[in-house]
Scaffold this active site. Structure first.
Site, short mmCIF file in Angstrom:
data_model
loop_
_atom_site.label_atom_id
_atom_site.label_comp_id
_atom_site.label_asym_id
_atom_site.label_seq_id
_atom_site.Cartn_x
_atom_site.Cartn_y
_atom_site.Cartn_z
N GLY A 77 0.85 -10.13 30.68
CA GLY A 77 0.43 -11.35 31.36
C GLY A 77 0.86 -12.64 30.70
O GLY A 77 0.46 -13.71 31.12
N SER B 85 0.96 -0.65 -14.96
CA SER B 85 0.31 -0.78 -13.66
C SER B 85 0.56 -2.20 -13.17
O SER B 85 0.25 -3.17 -13.87
CB SER B 85 -1.19 -0.52 -13.80
N ARG C 239 6.06 2.78 30.68
CA ARG C 239 6.32 2.54 29.26
C ARG C 239 5.37 3.43 28.46
O ARG C 239 4.38 3.93 29.02
CB ARG C 239 6.11 1.08 28.88
N CYS D 270 -2.13 -1.68 -8.99
CA CYS D 270 -3.57 -1.77 -8.79
C CYS D 270 -3.98 -3.12 -8.20
O CYS D 270 -5.16 -3.39 -8.04
CB CYS D 270 -4.32 -1.52 -10.10
N HIS E 171 -6.84 -7.36 32.45
CA HIS E 171 -6.26 -8.18 31.38
C HIS E 171 -7.07 -8.04 30.09
O HIS E 171 -6.55 -7.80 29.01
CB HIS E 171 -6.20 -9.63 31.85
N TYR F 43 1.92 6.14 -8.35
CA TYR F 43 0.67 6.08 -7.59
C TYR F 43 0.38 4.65 -7.13
O TYR F 43 0.92 3.69 -7.66
CB TYR F 43 -0.51 6.61 -8.42
N LYS G 179 10.64 -3.35 29.98
CA LYS G 179 10.55 -3.03 31.41
C LYS G 179 11.92 -2.62 31.95
O LYS G 179 12.06 -1.59 32.61
CB LYS G 179 10.01 -4.24 32.17
C1 PEP Z 1 -3.90 -8.07 -10.37
O1 PEP Z 1 -3.69 -9.16 -10.92
O2 PEP Z 1 -3.21 -7.63 -9.46
C2 PEP Z 1 -5.02 -7.25 -10.81
C3 PEP Z 1 -5.21 -6.04 -10.32
O3 PEP Z 1 -5.91 -7.80 -11.66
P1 PEP Z 1 -7.05 -8.84 -11.21
O4 PEP Z 1 -7.04 -8.86 -9.69
O5 PEP Z 1 -8.31 -8.32 -11.77
O6 PEP Z 1 -6.57 -10.09 -11.83
#
Ligand code: PEP
Ligand code: MG
Length: 902
Positions: free
Chosen positions: A107, A786, A343, A854, A459, A874, A29
């Site tokens: 508020g 991965s 703002r 992953c 609110h 990725y 403000k």
């Molecule tokens: C992990 O451990 O991050 C993974 C992708 O394998 P999971 O979740 O199947 O153990």
């Protein structure tokens, strides 16, 4: 030296000294009041006491040295500029004392208006207002009420009660019917309430009022509701609030005065236009509290065209200056317009995309900036389903679509009940006449909020939008009766426990549960809405920004999918391959029996027979996925979980066997099964016989899977497709484990693939800390890594991933040990460091090593930025998260200027 520093430390800034960049120091403000002052806009003069002063006060309970003197000096210069003195009996300067933190907390903290009024200056104020006694006494009673409640913790209801009594004595419901004498009487009543609760008289010294109000604002930073709000919104607890001391201007001086709030575009849909509420002859708090019904801002044009035109001019100027949607608060005092706040306004997820697109069209921002202004959490929200309405469902009421979304749930009328029922796992709709900051707990717990009063700026609306929660406000056909726990609408009564559905986009309210359908944004991602050919501003804006994100991002986005249907959907959502196909899901259902045979095999050839029976089934699974992902890489993970997960639970089996024995039945088979389950029982199965360990212990298991993958790929290739399998070994901790599996796999692949042209990569998950720390060695045997950040977090912290979140994370969050569960968003310092080390050492050992993630973190916005920074190739996430990851991967480039550690 220290004393010198303290004296010199600047704690107070005149509005002319600040600017919009100083939010950390002056709060939102204060920084924006300064900005508007410097733009030459009509801002009532004032000054800001910094957040540093607040932090010092909260740390010691004392005002820091030098603060009192600086306030004095700034007050004097304010008095000089205005030609009045604070609380002067003849011609008083009055000020408001307003909180203002770096992040807006609507508020949650305190404000005191009309500071400087006392038994003498109330007379001066009346003279100043042209003999308007009523106004002067009304202002004085408001001061005692706010000061009493905020500064001295006098229960607010007592003042409300006295006001109600004054009104009923007068036979009215309307404050405006109380005349000067009534209000003078009310001031006496208020003073009595004040001294009854505080044991002292209402302070008559203006400077004492000011100092106490400033302290109260400082302290309101730690009020319970403010603490709760910060936790919910992830606002750090140590920022403190600034305090703005602003010359009072009055919107309650008669019909040529008033007050309002406005947005430069619709904060719900993003549509261009003027959105706001105006209330003649009132002060700002009347609008926010929804006490009287406002009129749309456009009606101001009839009431006061000069101010209206000036206001529109200022709003256009602010938009151009801030290059964004602004929200403002203003007051008109006898035909003179004053700007009290601006703002960059909060907005819904849909409005964020639409406005970003519009601002690009208007040439105010470029596409990079547009990408920066939206985020994955908003996109995720836009992917929620909408109501599927047919003639069967007729709305029973229509309010204002204050915060979009579709919510169905059980009706509750109090915050406490909402919390209780949500804790029982119920979806609830909190129904109130209007909400106030004390309802925050209930709003957090509820699925949606429905109010019968208040507009887009009430609110309920502001807080719900901030939380991304569905809200319909101002549904005035609804008659809410909180004590009786019911509301009536269109001749029907809805009791606590009944189900209603609310649509926060259209503002419509339905009785019962309305079924839902996919959102337009999902339909667009699915390919069933063509953005070029439909008149839908949101879909077009999403398309444009997503296209830019895709053009900018360096990270590829894959999906975690283990069925053809999931793979196909994820591909439509933009997945560029599969980063994790968990094969264990393929061993369930009617294949369980084969798995049991495999596990229980004793006689020679039994295991081989089971594996042989599984092989064609697995091959078909993979063929389906390769077909859906034609041309794109597919990472197939060899079976990972402890095998006993495929067998019945020990206790249940033991009971069944005992009961059957009791009955004299033939239980030989069950007994064998029980013995096997006993044999395989582990105290810590997640640290036991799973992952690569299974492959090393159970002959032929991994070989069968590798053969199925290779054969499926070859079948695809022979059918004219392109399969790009990547075989992934789970839970590796030492290169020797991987080497052993690899040697066997390579033989099978060579044999199956022949001259088909199919190329199969072999790599590993990095999910055991030892693997991360020996990544250089492991990379010698892996073509890709991965990161399994679920297990890496589990083993990095020593947190059982199945238990701890429910068991004690609440306490860790409360203590600030972490701000968010490390299973949700990557712990950059610890688990993230393991990822960084493994990425660096893996790439050093094998340049060109492909790196991905992953674990669940692959779809978490903040984690995606981290994975960009450490230079992964990725991220892989569940299908619905794919668009979110694409967006965030683009944003990561824009925000880091493209830099990463590759
Ligand atoms: C992990 O451990 O991050 C993974 C992708 O394998 P999971 O979740 O199947 O153990
Ligand atoms: Mg894992």
């Amino acid at each position: 030296m220290a004393a010198q520093e303290t004296v010199d430390h600047k704690y107070v800034y005149d509005f002319s000294e600040g600017n919009k960049e100083l939010k950390d120091l002056l709060g939102g403000k204060g920084a924006n009041l300064a900005e508007m002052t410097n733009l030459g806009l009509p801002v009532p003069p004032g000054f800001t006491i910094t957040t540093e002063a607040c932090q010092a006060y909260l740390a010691t309970g004392q005002q820091p040295d030098g603060l009192a003197g600086q306030i004095e000096a700034h007050l004097e210069s304010l008095e000089r500029a205005m030609g009045k003195r604070l609380g002067d009996p003849q011609d008083p300067l009055l000020v408001s004392v307003r909180s203002g933190a770096k992040f807006s907390m609507p508020g949650m903290m305190e404000t005191v208006l009309n500071v400087g009024l006392n038994d003498q200056s109330v007379v001066g104020l009346s003279a100043q207002a042209g003999g308007n006694d009523r106004f002067a006494w009304d202002s004085y009673r408001r001061l005692i009420q706010m000061f009493g409640k905020t500064v001295c913790e006098v229960p607010g209801e007592e003042f409300e009660h006295a006001l109600d009594e004054a009104k009923s004595a007068k036979g009215t419901h309307n404050d405006l019917d109380l005349d000067a004498d009534d209000l003078r009487g009310l001031v006496d009543a208020y003073k009595k309430i004040f001294s009854k609760h505080t044991g002292r008289e209402f302070p008559q010294q203006p400077r004492e009022q000011l100092d106490l109000a400033i302290r109260a604002v400082f302290e309101s930073w730690n009020a319970e509701r403010a603490v709760l709000y910060r936790r919910q919104e992830r606002i750090p607890a140590d920022l403190g609030t600034a305090v703005n001391v602003v010359t009072m201007v009055f919107g309650n001086l008669g019909p040529d005065s008033g007050t309002g709030v406005a947005f430069t575009r619709d904060p719900a849909s993003g549509a261009q236009g003027i959105y706001g509420d105006y209330l003649a002859n009132a002060q700002g708090e009347d609008v926010v509290a929804g006490i009287r019904n406002t009129v749309p801002l456009q009606e101001l044009e009839q009431l006061d065209k000069t101010s209206y035109d000036q206001l529109l001019g200022i709003m256009a100027r602010l938009e151009e200056h801030y290059k964004d949607l602004c929200d403002i608060e203003f007051t008109i005092e006898r035909g003179k317009l004053w700007m009290l706040q601006t703002r960059v306004g909060k907005r819904t997820a849909a409005a964020a995309f639409v406005i970003a697109g519009q601002l690009v069209d208007e040439g105010l921002i470029d596409l990079d900036e547009a990408l920066h202004r939206v985020n994955g959490a908003q996109l995720a929200q836009l992917m929620f389903p909408r109501f599927q309405l047919d003639h069967e469902f007729q709305p029973v009421a229509k309010g204002i679509g204050a915060s979009p979304g579709a919510a169905s749930g059980t009706v509750v009328f109090t915050s406490a009940r909402a919390v209780e029922m949500a804790a029982e796992g119920k979806s609830v709709i909190l129904v109130r006449r209007e909400t106030n900051p004390d309802d925050l707990n209930g709003m957090i717990a509820a699925q949606g909020i429905l109010t019968s009063r208040g507009g887009k700026t009430s609110h309920a609306a502001v807080v719900a939008r901030g939380m991304g929660k569905t809200c319909v406000s101002g549904a005035d056909e609804i008659e809410v009766n909180v004590p009786a726990k019911r509301f009536t609408v269109a001749g029907q009564t809805v009791n606590e426990g009944d189900v209603v559905s609310i649509d926060g986009t259209t503002g419509k309210v339905y009785l019962g549960e309305v079924p839902v359908m996919p959102s337009e944004v999902v339909q667009y991602f699915e390919g069933s809405l063509d953005p070029e050919h439909i008149d839908n501003a949101l879909v077009r804006a999403v398309h444009r920004i997503m296209t830019h994100a895709d053009g900018m991002r360096r990270l590829a986005v894959r999906t975690n999918a283990d069925t053809g249907a999931d793979a196909a959907r994820a591909r439509r959502f933009g997945a560029e391959g599969i980063g994790l196909c968990r094969t264990e899901h393929m061993f369930l259902g009617d294949r369980r029996e084969l798995v049991e045979r495999l596990i229980l095999a004793r006689a020679p050839g039994e295991r081989e027979a089971a594996l042989e029976a599984l092989l064609p089934l697995q091959r078909a699974d993979f063929e389906e996925i390769f077909r859906e992902m034609d041309g794109l890489p597919v990472t197939v993970r060899l079976i990972d979980p402890p095998l006993h997960e495929f067998l019945p639970p020990l206790e249940q089996l033991a009971v069944n066997v005992a009961v059957a024995q009791e009955r004299g039945e033939d239980v030989a088979k069950e007994e064998a099964l029980l013995a096997a389950v006993r044999r395989m029982h582990e105290e810590n199965p997640m640290l036991g016989l799973r992952g690569v360990r299974l492959g090393l212990v159970i002959p032929g298991l991994f070989a069968m899977q590798v053969r199925a993958i290779a054969e499926a790929a070859v079948a695809c290739a022979r059918g004219g497709g392109v399969a790009r399998p990547e075989i992934m070994v789970p839970l590796v901790g030492a290169v020797q484990e991987l080497e052993t599996v690899r040697a066997e796999a390579e033989k099978i692949i060579a044999e199956v693939v022949g001259d088909s042209g199919v190329e199969v990569l072999i790599g590993t998950m990095i999910e055991v800390p030892r693997a991360a720390l020996t990544a250089g060695q492991i990379a010698e045997a892996a073509e890709f890594f991965s990161f399994g950040t679920n297990d890496l977090t589990q083993m990095g912290w020593g947190f059982s991933r199945d238990d701890v979140e429910g068991a004690f994370f609440w306490r860790y969050l409360e203590l600030g040990i972490f701000g968010i569960s490390p299973f949700e968003s990557i712990d950059r310092d610890g688990v993230g460091r393991l990822v960084r080390i493994a990425a660096e050492e893996g790439r050093a050992a094998r340049p060109g090593l492909k790196l991905g993630v992953c674990g669940e973190h692959g779809g978490d916005p903040d984690s995606v930025h981290f994975f960009h920074e450490v230079g992964l190739d990725y991220v892989s996430c569940s299908p619905f998260r794919v668009p979110v990851a694409r967006l965030e991967a683009g944003r990561a480039v824009v925000e880091t200027g493209g830099s990463d550690s590759r």
